[in-house]
Scaffold this motif. Structure first.
Motif, PDB file in Angstrom:
ATOM      1  N   MET A   1       7.185  35.374   6.910  1.00 59.89           N
ATOM      2  CA  MET A   1       8.418  34.750   7.364  1.00 59.89           C
ATOM      3  C   MET A   1       8.260  33.245   7.542  1.00 59.89           C
ATOM      4  O   MET A   1       8.939  32.628   8.344  1.00 59.89           O
ATOM      5  CB  MET A   1       8.907  35.392   8.670  1.00 59.89           C
ATOM      6  CG  MET A   1       9.380  36.830   8.499  1.00 59.89           C
ATOM      7  SD  MET A   1       9.700  37.678  10.043  1.00 59.89           S
ATOM      8  CE  MET A   1      11.162  36.836  10.594  1.00 59.89           C
ATOM      9  N   ASP A   2       7.308  32.648   6.811  1.00 62.10           N
ATOM     10  CA  ASP A   2       7.195  31.192   6.838  1.00 62.10           C
ATOM     11  C   ASP A   2       8.412  30.605   6.149  1.00 62.10           C
ATOM     12  O   ASP A   2       8.670  30.876   4.992  1.00 62.10           O
ATOM     13  CB  ASP A   2       5.927  30.728   6.115  1.00 62.10           C
ATOM     14  CG  ASP A   2       4.686  31.031   6.927  1.00 62.10           C
ATOM     15  OD1 ASP A   2       3.617  31.104   6.331  1.00 62.10           O
ATOM     16  OD2 ASP A   2       4.818  31.192   8.146  1.00 62.10           O
ATOM     17  N   GLU A   3       9.173  29.795   6.857  1.00 66.18           N
ATOM     18  CA  GLU A   3      10.425  29.299   6.299  1.00 66.18           C
ATOM     19  C   GLU A   3      10.643  27.870   6.759  1.00 66.18           C
ATOM     20  O   GLU A   3      10.606  27.577   7.954  1.00 66.18           O
ATOM     21  CB  GLU A   3      11.587  30.181   6.787  1.00 66.18           C
ATOM     22  CG  GLU A   3      12.967  29.637   6.458  1.00 66.18           C
ATOM     23  CD  GLU A   3      13.291  29.715   4.973  1.00 66.18           C
ATOM     24  OE1 GLU A   3      14.313  29.172   4.577  1.00 66.18           O
ATOM     25  OE2 GLU A   3      12.504  30.309   4.239  1.00 66.18           O
ATOM     26  N   TYR A   4      10.845  26.992   5.820  1.00 68.84           N
ATOM     27  CA  TYR A   4      11.165  25.613   6.159  1.00 68.84           C
ATOM     28  C   TYR A   4      12.675  25.486   6.319  1.00 68.84           C
ATOM     29  O   TYR A   4      13.433  25.823   5.414  1.00 68.84           O
ATOM     30  CB  TYR A   4      10.658  24.666   5.076  1.00 68.84           C
ATOM     31  CG  TYR A   4       9.160  24.513   5.109  1.00 68.84           C
ATOM     32  CD1 TYR A   4       8.570  23.595   5.972  1.00 68.84           C
ATOM     33  CD2 TYR A   4       8.356  25.304   4.314  1.00 68.84           C
ATOM     34  CE1 TYR A   4       7.186  23.453   6.017  1.00 68.84           C
ATOM     35  CE2 TYR A   4       6.972  25.174   4.357  1.00 68.84           C
ATOM     36  CZ  TYR A   4       6.398  24.246   5.206  1.00 68.84           C
ATOM     37  OH  TYR A   4       5.036  24.119   5.256  1.00 68.84           O
ATOM     38  N   ILE A   5      13.084  25.023   7.483  1.00 66.45           N
ATOM     39  CA  ILE A   5      14.506  24.925   7.803  1.00 66.45           C
ATOM     40  C   ILE A   5      14.840  23.470   8.075  1.00 66.45           C
ATOM     41  O   ILE A   5      14.240  22.839   8.955  1.00 66.45           O
ATOM     42  CB  ILE A   5      14.862  25.798   9.022  1.00 66.45           C
ATOM     43  CG1 ILE A   5      14.596  27.269   8.676  1.00 66.45           C
ATOM     44  CG2 ILE A   5      16.298  25.590   9.446  1.00 66.45           C
ATOM     45  CD1 ILE A   5      14.927  28.225   9.797  1.00 66.45           C
ATOM     46  N   SER A   6      15.746  22.931   7.315  1.00 63.58           N
ATOM     47  CA  SER A   6      16.104  21.532   7.471  1.00 63.58           C
ATOM     48  C   SER A   6      17.336  21.382   8.347  1.00 63.58           C
ATOM     49  O   SER A   6      18.153  22.278   8.484  1.00 63.58           O
ATOM     50  CB  SER A   6      16.371  20.888   6.105  1.00 63.58           C
ATOM     51  OG  SER A   6      17.435  21.551   5.452  1.00 63.58           O
ATOM     52  N   GLU A 152      23.916  35.435  -1.546  1.00 61.21           N
ATOM     53  CA  GLU A 152      24.684  34.228  -1.822  1.00 61.21           C
ATOM     54  C   GLU A 152      24.451  33.174  -0.732  1.00 61.21           C
ATOM     55  O   GLU A 152      24.283  31.989  -1.028  1.00 61.21           O
ATOM     56  CB  GLU A 152      26.170  34.563  -1.935  1.00 61.21           C
ATOM     57  CG  GLU A 152      26.546  35.332  -3.194  1.00 61.21           C
ATOM     58  CD  GLU A 152      28.020  35.672  -3.249  1.00 61.21           C
ATOM     59  OE1 GLU A 152      28.726  35.445  -2.233  1.00 61.21           O
ATOM     60  OE2 GLU A 152      28.482  36.166  -4.298  1.00 61.21           O
ATOM     61  N   GLY A 153      24.465  33.616   0.520  1.00 67.63           N
ATOM     62  CA  GLY A 153      24.255  32.688   1.628  1.00 67.63           C
ATOM     63  C   GLY A 153      22.881  32.058   1.614  1.00 67.63           C
ATOM     64  O   GLY A 153      22.716  30.861   1.873  1.00 67.63           O
ATOM     65  N   GLU A 154      21.876  32.864   1.294  1.00 65.33           N
ATOM     66  CA  GLU A 154      20.511  32.331   1.209  1.00 65.33           C
ATOM     67  C   GLU A 154      20.391  31.341   0.052  1.00 65.33           C
ATOM     68  O   GLU A 154      19.745  30.293   0.177  1.00 65.33           O
ATOM     69  CB  GLU A 154      19.522  33.485   1.018  1.00 65.33           C
ATOM     70  CG  GLU A 154      19.315  34.339   2.260  1.00 65.33           C
ATOM     71  CD  GLU A 154      18.246  33.788   3.174  1.00 65.33           C
ATOM     72  OE1 GLU A 154      17.903  32.590   3.054  1.00 65.33           O
ATOM     73  OE2 GLU A 154      17.744  34.549   4.018  1.00 65.33           O
ATOM     74  N   ALA A 155      20.996  31.670  -1.085  1.00 70.85           N
ATOM     75  CA  ALA A 155      20.915  30.796  -2.249  1.00 70.85           C
ATOM     76  C   ALA A 155      21.552  29.439  -1.971  1.00 70.85           C
ATOM     77  O   ALA A 155      21.101  28.405  -2.484  1.00 70.85           O
ATOM     78  CB  ALA A 155      21.594  31.453  -3.456  1.00 70.85           C
ATOM     79  N   MET A 156      22.596  29.432  -1.137  1.00 71.66           N
ATOM     80  CA  MET A 156      23.292  28.194  -0.798  1.00 71.66           C
ATOM     81  C   MET A 156      22.718  27.534   0.452  1.00 71.66           C
ATOM     82  O   MET A 156      23.225  26.527   0.925  1.00 71.66           O
ATOM     83  CB  MET A 156      24.786  28.484  -0.589  1.00 71.66           C
ATOM     84  CG  MET A 156      25.491  28.981  -1.831  1.00 71.66           C
ATOM     85  SD  MET A 156      27.211  29.444  -1.490  1.00 71.66           S
ATOM     86  CE  MET A 156      27.901  27.852  -1.019  1.00 71.66           C
ATOM     87  N   SER A 157      21.658  28.124   1.008  1.00 72.23           N
ATOM     88  CA  SER A 157      21.042  27.608   2.238  1.00 72.23           C
ATOM     89  C   SER A 157      22.026  27.579   3.393  1.00 72.23           C
ATOM     90  O   SER A 157      21.935  26.735   4.283  1.00 72.23           O
ATOM     91  CB  SER A 157      20.478  26.206   2.025  1.00 72.23           C
ATOM     92  OG  SER A 157      19.084  26.211   2.088  1.00 72.23           O
ATOM     93  N   SER A 158      22.947  28.542   3.408  1.00 76.50           N
ATOM     94  CA  SER A 158      23.954  28.606   4.467  1.00 76.50           C
ATOM     95  C   SER A 158      23.395  29.192   5.755  1.00 76.50           C
ATOM     96  O   SER A 158      23.901  28.925   6.841  1.00 76.50           O
ATOM     97  CB  SER A 158      25.151  29.455   4.011  1.00 76.50           C
ATOM     98  OG  SER A 158      25.774  28.889   2.884  1.00 76.50           O
ATOM     99  N   PHE A 159      22.365  30.022   5.635  1.00 76.24           N
ATOM    100  CA  PHE A 159      21.725  30.639   6.789  1.00 76.24           C
ATOM    101  C   PHE A 159      20.396  31.234   6.328  1.00 76.24           C
ATOM    102  O   PHE A 159      20.117  31.320   5.129  1.00 76.24           O
ATOM    103  CB  PHE A 159      22.602  31.731   7.417  1.00 76.24           C
ATOM    104  CG  PHE A 159      23.088  32.774   6.440  1.00 76.24           C
ATOM    105  CD1 PHE A 159      22.253  33.794   5.982  1.00 76.24           C
ATOM    106  CD2 PHE A 159      24.393  32.735   5.962  1.00 76.24           C
ATOM    107  CE1 PHE A 159      22.694  34.743   5.081  1.00 76.24           C
ATOM    108  CE2 PHE A 159      24.856  33.689   5.054  1.00 76.24           C
ATOM    109  CZ  PHE A 159      23.996  34.694   4.614  1.00 76.24           C
ATOM    110  N   ALA A 160      19.588  31.646   7.316  1.00 73.45           N
ATOM    111  CA  ALA A 160      18.344  32.365   7.036  1.00 73.45           C
ATOM    112  C   ALA A 160      18.483  33.768   7.601  1.00 73.45           C
ATOM    113  O   ALA A 160      18.816  33.928   8.784  1.00 73.45           O
ATOM    114  CB  ALA A 160      17.154  31.642   7.674  1.00 73.45           C
TER     115      ALA A 160
END
Length: 224
Positions: A1-6, A152-160
């Protein structure tokens, strides 16, 4: 679950939210409260939620920035809409009925979209929202739309989106829904999971606008 969140920075310019113009880190918990969660599982889940609140309240910055919402399914219910932890008073959850997981995910995504629009309308900056699903079973409704919306949301970086399976959860279906590999909770270590979650949220909310964040590893509570 390593995730870079901007961080998505929006200038503050509205009198609404004036008492607390801090950027927000929204997290919605989608919690399975179907009949199979009765007994010790639901008791441990309730204890874990209280641990989450306690841990976040102990951090002055996180208590202003992190917003928690809770949606339960069995049936689908908004137990708590997005609010900072000082105003977060979760009621004890009870286990009953079926597992309408697909509908709960759809609602959670809708809530995140609405909340982001409210931040934008009031000039409040925000971090990428988190949607966390916790379940011990399989959906009793269709999950195809939910899976599509998650991807779709993940692809658009709308949420994790994160999926956590408990005991007899159907991991084949969770893998259909989640872009990330679902993780299995060790036993009923809800408290340990929520300590990890609070630590991760505190880490995210402590960063300066524009910084990237590496989440804490899911050690101690997750099975590989």
């Amino acid at each position: 679950m390593d995730e870079y969140i901007s961080f998505e920075q929006i200038p503050f310019g509205s009198e609404s939210f004036a008492d607390n113009p801090e950027p927000r880190c929204p997290c919605v918990l989608l919690l399975d409260t179907s009949g199979s969660m009765s007994g010790k599982p639901i008791a441990q889940l309730n204890e874990g939620i209280q641990t989450l609140k306690k841990e976040l309240l102990a951090d002055p910055l996180a208590s202003k920035r992190v917003e928690i919402a809770i949606v339960t399914f069995g049936p689908v219910t908004v137990e708590s809409d997005f609010t900072t932890v000082g105003n977060f008073f979760p009621r004890p959850l009870h286990a009953e009925n079926d597992t309408p997981m697909g509908a709960a995910i759809n609602l959670g995504i809708d809530m995140v979209t609405r909340r982001k629009n409210e931040y934008k309308a009031h000039g409040i900056g925000y971090y990428k929202p988190w949607i966390i699903l916790i379940t011990d079973g399989a959906p009793t409704d269709s999950h195809s739309k939910a899976a599509m919306q998650v991807r779709e949301g993940e692809a658009m970086s709308s949420f994790a989106f994160f999926a956590i399976g408990v005991e007899d959860a159907n991991f084949d279906i969770l893998r259909e829904i989640s872009v990330r590999q679902p993780l299995k909770l060790k036993g009923l270590m809800f408290r340990e999971f929520f300590i990890w979650l609070s630590g991760s949220l505190k880490s995210v909310s402590s960063k300066n606008p524009g910084n990237k964040v590496n989440l804490l590893p899911p050690t101690g509570w997750a099975e590989v």
